[in-house]
Enzyme design. Sequence first.
Site, short mmCIF file in Angstrom:
data_model
loop_
_atom_site.label_atom_id
_atom_site.label_comp_id
_atom_site.label_asym_id
_atom_site.label_seq_id
_atom_site.Cartn_x
_atom_site.Cartn_y
_atom_site.Cartn_z
N HIS A 153 -0.79 5.70 -28.45
CA HIS A 153 -1.41 4.72 -27.56
C HIS A 153 -1.67 3.40 -28.26
O HIS A 153 -1.55 2.33 -27.68
CB HIS A 153 -2.73 5.27 -27.01
CG HIS A 153 -2.55 6.04 -25.76
ND1 HIS A 153 -2.02 5.47 -24.63
CD2 HIS A 153 -2.78 7.33 -25.46
CE1 HIS A 153 -1.96 6.37 -23.68
NE2 HIS A 153 -2.41 7.52 -24.15
N ARG B 226 25.53 1.62 -20.94
CA ARG B 226 25.84 2.91 -21.56
C ARG B 226 25.88 3.99 -20.47
O ARG B 226 24.88 4.66 -20.21
CB ARG B 226 24.77 3.27 -22.59
CG ARG B 226 24.80 2.43 -23.87
CD ARG B 226 23.73 2.92 -24.85
NE ARG B 226 23.95 2.47 -26.20
CZ ARG B 226 23.26 1.49 -26.79
NH1 ARG B 226 22.33 0.84 -26.13
NH2 ARG B 226 23.51 1.16 -28.05
N ARG C 45 30.62 0.43 -20.15
CA ARG C 45 31.30 1.22 -21.18
C ARG C 45 31.63 2.59 -20.59
O ARG C 45 30.75 3.24 -20.01
CB ARG C 45 30.41 1.40 -22.41
CG ARG C 45 31.09 2.36 -23.39
CD ARG C 45 30.39 2.47 -24.68
NE ARG C 45 29.15 3.22 -24.60
CZ ARG C 45 28.30 3.31 -25.61
NH1 ARG C 45 28.56 2.68 -26.74
NH2 ARG C 45 27.21 4.01 -25.50
N GLU D 88 34.34 -0.16 -33.16
CA GLU D 88 33.38 0.73 -33.82
C GLU D 88 34.02 1.47 -34.99
O GLU D 88 33.33 1.97 -35.87
CB GLU D 88 32.86 1.78 -32.82
CG GLU D 88 32.12 1.18 -31.65
CD GLU D 88 31.60 2.23 -30.71
OE1 GLU D 88 30.37 2.34 -30.59
OE2 GLU D 88 32.42 2.92 -30.08
N ASN E 288 26.44 -0.41 -34.61
CA ASN E 288 25.78 0.83 -35.05
C ASN E 288 26.82 1.80 -35.60
O ASN E 288 26.70 2.34 -36.70
CB ASN E 288 25.03 1.50 -33.89
CG ASN E 288 24.12 0.54 -33.16
OD1 ASN E 288 23.67 -0.43 -33.74
ND2 ASN E 288 23.87 0.80 -31.89
N ASP E 289 27.87 2.00 -34.81
CA ASP E 289 28.92 2.92 -35.27
C ASP E 289 29.84 2.27 -36.30
O ASP E 289 30.30 2.93 -37.22
CB ASP E 289 29.72 3.45 -34.08
CG ASP E 289 29.02 4.63 -33.44
OD1 ASP E 289 28.54 5.51 -34.18
OD2 ASP E 289 28.92 4.66 -32.20
N ARG F 40 24.43 7.50 -39.10
CA ARG F 40 23.44 6.53 -38.58
C ARG F 40 22.08 7.18 -38.32
O ARG F 40 21.08 6.50 -38.18
CB ARG F 40 23.98 5.84 -37.32
CG ARG F 40 24.26 6.78 -36.18
CD ARG F 40 25.05 6.11 -35.07
NE ARG F 40 24.20 5.57 -34.02
CZ ARG F 40 24.67 5.03 -32.90
NH1 ARG F 40 25.98 4.94 -32.70
NH2 ARG F 40 23.86 4.58 -31.98
N CYS G 204 27.39 -5.75 -29.35
CA CYS G 204 26.41 -5.07 -28.49
C CYS G 204 25.61 -4.02 -29.26
O CYS G 204 24.82 -3.30 -28.67
CB CYS G 204 27.10 -4.44 -27.29
SG CYS G 204 28.29 -3.16 -27.74
C1 PEP Z 1 27.22 0.88 -31.30
O1 PEP Z 1 27.76 1.84 -31.84
O2 PEP Z 1 26.85 -0.16 -31.91
C2 PEP Z 1 26.97 0.90 -29.85
C3 PEP Z 1 26.55 -0.17 -29.20
O3 PEP Z 1 27.14 2.09 -29.23
P1 PEP Z 1 26.06 3.27 -29.30
O4 PEP Z 1 24.89 2.79 -30.07
O5 PEP Z 1 25.74 3.62 -27.89
O6 PEP Z 1 26.85 4.34 -30.01
MG MG Z 2 28.67 3.36 -30.62
#
Ligand code: PEP
Ligand code: MG
Length: 588
Positions: free
Chosen positions: A218, A322, A358, A446, A469-470, A480, A517
């Site tokens: 909280h 997503r 996507r 990615e 991220n990937d 990750r 993204c």
């Molecule tokens: C990414 O991999 O940066 C991405 C946007 O896809 P997700 O995080 O959904 O795997």
């Molecule tokens: Mg990804």
Amino acid sequence: MPVDARFDPAATNGESADGQPSESRETAAPAGGATLQGIGVVAGIAASPALWARPRPQLPTDGPEVPEADRAEQKQQFDTAAATVSGRLQGRAEKAEGHAAEVLEATASLVTDKGWRRAVNKHVEAGVNAVVATVRATDTFVAKFEKIGGLMAERTTDLKDIRDRVVAELRGEPEPGVPSPDEPVILLADDLAPADTAGLDPEFVRGIATQLGGKTSHTAIIARQFGIPCVVGVGAALEGVEDGALILLDGERGEIETTPDPAKAKERADESAQMQAKIRAWSGPAVTADGTRVQLLANVQDGAGARAAAGTGLPEGVGLFRTELCFLSAQSEPSVETQAGIYREVFEAFPEQKVVVRTLDAGSDKPLAFATMPDEPNPSLGVRGVRIAFEQPGVLERQLDAVAVAAKGTGAEPWVMAPMIATVDEAKWYGEMCRDRGLIPGVMIEVPSAALMGDELLEHVEFFSIGTNDLTQYAMAADRMASQLSELTDPWQPAVLKLIKMAADAGQRAGKPVGVCGEAAADPLLACVLVGLGVTSLSAAAPALAAVGVQLGQATDDQIARAAQAAVTAPTGQAAQDAAFDILKGGK
Ligand code: PEP
Ligand code: MG
């Protein structure tokens, strides 16, 4: 010093409710004090004297037996005290707004909870006084909730809070909890109950630090609503901070600096306050200090999220929808009609605007019952993302059909991209399938191979969207999800920046847009670097966009280009970040 009788230092050893380590971590600070490490939950910097939340009452667990004839009166006293506490909280709820009001109301109703009151009465009937009965009944519930763990365990703070208020009332003592300061302070506590935090006055409470708590506590939720910089889960070391001692709280880094240099601390807090005010007032569109436009888009996961993002007025469309997150609980593949209904909501939230859908990124960290290979030895390198289409023919085609049906008549531009594209053949095959349906095809970058083959891929699709991220996970061979590998899973890693630059350069040569993204787009400094590397749009969760927009607006095109060049040629992720900071912020 904290005099909170509830705090048990042993409780900070191990994990907090959200799985974050909550042991105190303490390092030496330059000014001779220490830097205490916690979990930053609301960004911003505050420098003010510390003030501990008011002590909680001493809690007896036993007392002399109450004669049978007096037990009814004890029950009556408890009822009166509970009604007074509930009424007080209800009164505050009426004066509060938004989530704070909801929290106060929920706490007020907890005091009148039938199960709890029945338990108290039972103890009184067994011969203990109302105070002991209140303590014992609450202890039973707290033990139960702690056994369940997770969010239920976090809610025990609320229960202990109403217990303390009722006990104080029964004894005729002042209400425990948060003081009402009349000058700026940083509020310190073991953990704040909802009723405490909901009564906060952000004019005077400039920061909050708690020993306990996690990202979903909280304290975090309310601090976020008020925009008060906040660090939770600092651990037992916070106890060493005395009332009145000047401290510097950094809600972004999750740090508390004790005995900081007063002039420097004030300067940092003033700068942060100015920045926060600018972020709150920012309304887009994003332009650099030289007027170069940068498209800011939103990451969404369903119609409700898309409407909320559109409601902020900040994003110019959706950069990442997503779709797999709409079907996490679906046991079988949803029909084309069902899918189209869901997708249409997102198109309708951004009429006449760009919406990048996507296609299903199932598998690995986002398993779908109907589209994930069971028992893969290494799911993140297995059949995930677009690869599902090769194992389960028809799923991707039907999804693209649904997107085409959904977009019809909404006026939205249906851009569709596939996750985890690794080869030119995949891009060609995907591009054709999309064009057959009147959709604008793109691919996510990615997998490092896709960045390396950027020119060839763009012969078959119309845009790239870089999933940092990937891309980071695969470039650095670092899971990750592994928090112990955070240095490697950092998108500031120059190797990752080099791959981003390759993809952006390919886009420029082909005259096709290249967005980002992944989470990197939500980091204001890194966002500037991405633009300097040639990225044409940034997509992030809507609440993150204003800070990115403000940072872009403060940077000249020359600074952005120099920051990108310095970062991409730096030897380490930290060096890349430091170099960009120096150029964009003019030194620390
Ligand atoms: C990414 O991999 O940066 C991405 C946007 O896809 P997700 O995080 O959904 O795997
Ligand atoms: Mg990804």
